[in-house]
Write a protein that holds these residues in place. Sequence first.
Motif, PDB file in Angstrom:
ATOM      1  N   PRO A  96      44.937 -44.065-103.424  1.00  0.00           N
ATOM      2  CA  PRO A  96      43.487 -44.215-103.322  1.00  0.00           C
ATOM      3  C   PRO A  96      43.077 -44.444-101.871  1.00  0.00           C
ATOM      4  CG  PRO A  96      44.473 -46.197-104.234  1.00  0.00           C
ATOM      5  CD  PRO A  96      45.565 -45.173-104.156  1.00  0.00           C
ATOM      6  N   ALA A  97      41.868 -44.039-101.548  1.00  0.00           N
ATOM      7  CA  ALA A  97      41.346 -44.194-100.186  1.00  0.00           C
ATOM      8  C   ALA A  97      40.051 -44.991-100.239  1.00  0.00           C
ATOM      9  CB  ALA A  97      41.118 -42.840 -99.534  1.00  0.00           C
ATOM     10  N   ARG A  98      39.910 -45.910 -99.280  1.00  0.00           N
ATOM     11  CA  ARG A  98      38.726 -46.750 -99.245  1.00  0.00           C
ATOM     12  C   ARG A  98      38.167 -46.819 -97.828  1.00  0.00           C
ATOM     13  NH1 ARG A  98      39.237 -52.330-102.254  1.00  0.00           N
ATOM     14  NH2 ARG A  98      36.979 -52.023-102.210  1.00  0.00           N
ATOM     15  N   ALA A  99      36.842 -46.945 -97.738  1.00  0.00           N
ATOM     16  CA  ALA A  99      36.133 -47.057 -96.470  1.00  0.00           C
ATOM     17  C   ALA A  99      34.795 -47.713 -96.772  1.00  0.00           C
ATOM     18  CB  ALA A  99      35.936 -45.679 -95.845  1.00  0.00           C
ATOM     19  N   ARG A 100      33.994 -47.899 -95.755  1.00  0.00           N
ATOM     20  CA  ARG A 100      32.660 -48.456 -95.977  1.00  0.00           C
ATOM     21  C   ARG A 100      31.720 -47.402 -96.550  1.00  0.00           C
ATOM     22  NH1 ARG A 100      30.170 -52.728 -97.754  1.00  0.00           N
ATOM     23  NH2 ARG A 100      28.134 -53.107 -96.786  1.00  0.00           N
ATOM     24  N   LEU A 101      31.983 -46.131 -96.240  1.00  0.00           N
ATOM     25  CA  LEU A 101      31.156 -45.042 -96.741  1.00  0.00           C
ATOM     26  C   LEU A 101      31.848 -44.365 -97.918  1.00  0.00           C
ATOM     27  CD1 LEU A 101      29.938 -43.402 -93.402  1.00  0.00           C
ATOM     28  CD2 LEU A 101      28.769 -45.106 -94.811  1.00  0.00           C
ATOM     29  N   GLU A 102      31.068 -44.088 -98.954  1.00  0.00           N
ATOM     30  CA  GLU A 102      31.623 -43.530-100.185  1.00  0.00           C
ATOM     31  C   GLU A 102      32.277 -42.171 -99.965  1.00  0.00           C
ATOM     32  OE1 GLU A 102      30.203 -42.904-104.834  1.00  0.00           O
ATOM     33  OE2 GLU A 102      28.783 -43.594-103.319  1.00  0.00           O
ATOM     34  N   GLN A 103      31.797 -41.397 -98.993  1.00  0.00           N
ATOM     35  CA  GLN A 103      32.338 -40.056 -98.790  1.00  0.00           C
ATOM     36  C   GLN A 103      33.807 -40.066 -98.375  1.00  0.00           C
ATOM     37  OE1 GLN A 103      29.482 -39.903 -95.335  1.00  0.00           O
ATOM     38  NE2 GLN A 103      30.856 -38.274 -94.687  1.00  0.00           N
ATOM     39  N   PHE A 104      34.303 -41.191 -97.885  1.00  0.00           N
ATOM     40  CA  PHE A 104      35.709 -41.286 -97.491  1.00  0.00           C
ATOM     41  C   PHE A 104      36.535 -42.084 -98.503  1.00  0.00           C
ATOM     42  CE2 PHE A 104      33.278 -40.880 -93.476  1.00  0.00           C
ATOM     43  CZ  PHE A 104      33.704 -39.602 -93.157  1.00  0.00           C
ATOM     44  N   CYS A 105      35.948 -42.334 -99.662  1.00  0.00           N
ATOM     45  CA  CYS A 105      36.648 -43.028-100.734  1.00  0.00           C
ATOM     46  C   CYS A 105      37.143 -42.014-101.766  1.00  0.00           C
ATOM     47  CB  CYS A 105      35.735 -44.050-101.412  1.00  0.00           C
ATOM     48  SG  CYS A 105      35.224 -45.415-100.351  1.00  0.00           S
ATOM     49  N   HIS A 106      38.340 -42.225-102.249  1.00  0.00           N
ATOM     50  CA  HIS A 106      38.926 -41.379-103.285  1.00  0.00           C
ATOM     51  C   HIS A 106      39.600 -42.278-104.306  1.00  0.00           C
ATOM     52  CE1 HIS A 106      38.398 -37.608-100.968  1.00  0.00           C
ATOM     53  NE2 HIS A 106      38.611 -38.395 -99.918  1.00  0.00           N
ATOM     54  N   GLY A 107      39.029 -42.339-105.486  1.00  0.00           N
ATOM     55  CA  GLY A 107      39.633 -43.127-106.558  1.00  0.00           C
ATOM     56  C   GLY A 107      39.525 -44.618-106.387  1.00  0.00           C
ATOM     57  N   ALA A 108      38.609 -45.074-105.541  1.00  0.00           N
ATOM     58  CA  ALA A 108      38.450 -46.510-105.296  1.00  0.00           C
ATOM     59  C   ALA A 108      37.071 -46.755-104.695  1.00  0.00           C
ATOM     60  CB  ALA A 108      39.544 -47.024-104.357  1.00  0.00           C
ATOM     61  N   PRO A 109      36.548 -47.991-104.824  1.00  0.00           N
ATOM     62  CA  PRO A 109      35.201 -48.282-104.338  1.00  0.00           C
ATOM     63  C   PRO A 109      35.136 -48.504-102.833  1.00  0.00           C
ATOM     64  CG  PRO A 109      36.152 -50.248-105.307  1.00  0.00           C
ATOM     65  CD  PRO A 109      37.135 -49.140-105.549  1.00  0.00           C
ATOM     66  N   VAL A 110      33.908 -48.589-102.321  1.00  0.00           N
ATOM     67  CA  VAL A 110      33.717 -48.884-100.897  1.00  0.00           C
ATOM     68  C   VAL A 110      34.200 -50.296-100.583  1.00  0.00           C
ATOM     69  CG1 VAL A 110      31.772 -47.295-100.703  1.00  0.00           C
ATOM     70  CG2 VAL A 110      31.348 -49.703-101.241  1.00  0.00           C
ATOM     71  N   LEU A 111      34.492 -50.518 -99.322  1.00  0.00           N
ATOM     72  CA  LEU A 111      34.967 -51.823 -98.872  1.00  0.00           C
ATOM     73  C   LEU A 111      33.799 -52.783 -98.691  1.00  0.00           C
ATOM     74  CD1 LEU A 111      37.532 -50.540 -96.226  1.00  0.00           C
ATOM     75  CD2 LEU A 111      38.085 -51.592 -98.436  1.00  0.00           C
ATOM     76  N   GLU A 112      34.031 -54.058 -99.003  1.00  0.00           N
ATOM     77  CA  GLU A 112      33.004 -55.091 -98.900  1.00  0.00           C
ATOM     78  C   GLU A 112      33.445 -56.169 -97.915  1.00  0.00           C
ATOM     79  OE1 GLU A 112      30.158 -54.720-100.236  1.00  0.00           O
ATOM     80  OE2 GLU A 112      30.547 -53.139-101.708  1.00  0.00           O
ATOM     81  N   ASP A 113      32.479 -56.756 -97.222  1.00  0.00           N
ATOM     82  CA  ASP A 113      32.771 -57.787 -96.228  1.00  0.00           C
ATOM     83  C   ASP A 113      33.472 -58.981 -96.869  1.00  0.00           C
ATOM     84  OD1 ASP A 113      32.746 -58.914 -93.675  1.00  0.00           O
ATOM     85  OD2 ASP A 113      30.830 -59.926 -94.014  1.00  0.00           O
ATOM     86  N   GLY A 114      34.569 -59.427 -96.258  1.00  0.00           N
ATOM     87  CA  GLY A 114      35.295 -60.589 -96.732  1.00  0.00           C
ATOM     88  C   GLY A 114      36.281 -60.312 -97.847  1.00  0.00           C
ATOM     89  N   GLU A 115      36.267 -59.102 -98.368  1.00  0.00           N
ATOM     90  CA  GLU A 115      37.167 -58.735 -99.465  1.00  0.00           C
ATOM     91  C   GLU A 115      38.626 -58.814 -99.012  1.00  0.00           C
ATOM     92  OE1 GLU A 115      38.051 -54.755-102.227  1.00  0.00           O
ATOM     93  OE2 GLU A 115      36.471 -54.736-100.693  1.00  0.00           O
ATOM     94  N   VAL A 116      39.480 -59.335 -99.879  1.00  0.00           N
ATOM     95  CA  VAL A 116      40.918 -59.375 -99.612  1.00  0.00           C
ATOM     96  C   VAL A 116      41.603 -58.353-100.517  1.00  0.00           C
ATOM     97  CG1 VAL A 116      43.032 -60.745 -99.670  1.00  0.00           C
ATOM     98  CG2 VAL A 116      40.891 -61.774 -98.870  1.00  0.00           C
ATOM     99  N   ILE A 117      42.342 -57.464 -99.908  1.00  0.00           N
ATOM    100  CA  ILE A 117      43.032 -56.386-100.615  1.00  0.00           C
ATOM    101  C   ILE A 117      44.527 -56.691-100.614  1.00  0.00           C
ATOM    102  CG2 ILE A 117      43.552 -53.915-100.593  1.00  0.00           C
ATOM    103  CD1 ILE A 117      40.925 -53.680 -98.851  1.00  0.00           C
ATOM    104  N   VAL A 118      45.134 -56.599-101.774  1.00  0.00           N
ATOM    105  CA  VAL A 118      46.581 -56.820-101.898  1.00  0.00           C
ATOM    106  C   VAL A 118      47.223 -55.504-102.333  1.00  0.00           C
ATOM    107  CG1 VAL A 118      48.413 -58.136-103.029  1.00  0.00           C
ATOM    108  CG2 VAL A 118      46.223 -59.240-102.496  1.00  0.00           C
ATOM    109  N   ALA A 119      48.134 -55.002-101.512  1.00  0.00           N
ATOM    110  CA  ALA A 119      48.819 -53.739-101.811  1.00  0.00           C
ATOM    111  C   ALA A 119      50.058 -53.629-100.935  1.00  0.00           C
ATOM    112  CB  ALA A 119      47.898 -52.543-101.574  1.00  0.00           C
ATOM    113  N   ALA A 120      51.046 -52.879-101.387  1.00  0.00           N
ATOM    114  CA  ALA A 120      52.250 -52.562-100.602  1.00  0.00           C
ATOM    115  C   ALA A 120      52.952 -53.809-100.075  1.00  0.00           C
ATOM    116  CB  ALA A 120      51.900 -51.615 -99.454  1.00  0.00           C
ATOM    117  N   GLY A 121      52.884 -54.903-100.817  1.00  0.00           N
ATOM    118  CA  GLY A 121      53.583 -56.115-100.412  1.00  0.00           C
ATOM    119  C   GLY A 121      52.912 -56.898 -99.306  1.00  0.00           C
ATOM    120  N   THR A 122      51.658 -56.560 -99.004  1.00  0.00           N
ATOM    121  CA  THR A 122      50.936 -57.285 -97.960  1.00  0.00           C
ATOM    122  C   THR A 122      49.484 -57.457 -98.388  1.00  0.00           C
ATOM    123  OG1 THR A 122      50.529 -57.356 -95.563  1.00  0.00           O
ATOM    124  CG2 THR A 122      50.291 -55.213 -96.645  1.00  0.00           C
TER     125      THR A 122
END
Length: 266
Positions: A96-122
Amino acid sequence: MDHLPSPTVLASGISVLRAENPSEMTLDGTNSYLLFDQGLDAPSAGSAVIVVDPGPQLEEHMAALAAFDVRLILSTHRHPDHTAAVARLHELTGAPARARLEQFCHGAPVLEDGEVIVAAGTSVQVVLTPGHTSDSLCLVQLGAHPQLLTGDTVLGRGTTILEHPDGTLADYLDSLAKLAALPDMPLRPGHGEQHAGSHRLLAAYIKHREERLEQVRAALAKLGKAGADAQPAELLEFVYPDLDPRLVGAASHSIQAQLHYLATKS
């Protein structure tokens, strides 16, 4: 592509692979980062990674990134030297791809301020930092060895442009202050050299912007104009006397942002 370029390990949990797209705007090329488990000194082929800013659509560069187990693709802002490879890397890896703009997102939502993402062991925290562009953001890799990934908000050398009117100086100064309020940590820019600490470079960036504003004020005084009445072309020779002709457009954008800032603050 038998001999794909290998990422350079910067610290436990982070490597960089520089794209071969050097120019006056991209410096030595776009820095694509691989984030992984900080318990590992380096990723091996097939290691789970987050890719930050996959860069331009260069097949060798994308193949080198896709050699890892890409779990997530993140973009710091919309410019094609950072995002042109997003769709292709998503296609190659299924990540999945994520960004602040929806056009660069694939299979996932836009990024939000302060959000913590957990993936790939980090884990990574999102810090919105508009100014270079309205969708610009930085990322903090959390853990025992935190890292600050700044995209084009802060470069490894030189200063960044403000894409006015989309990017404003008021937003940019707020974003620099926001980053300066974070703990000091290694700074990983979208272009240019790596920095062992963030505070010193951020202080220099803030000082530079303050000095540039004073230059613009002085130029306006010489012209006998207010910020709302002047055009960037009138100020270029005063503010950038030795400007590389290839950078006139970028410098004009920055002056326009400064004029707008002064007009709104007067």
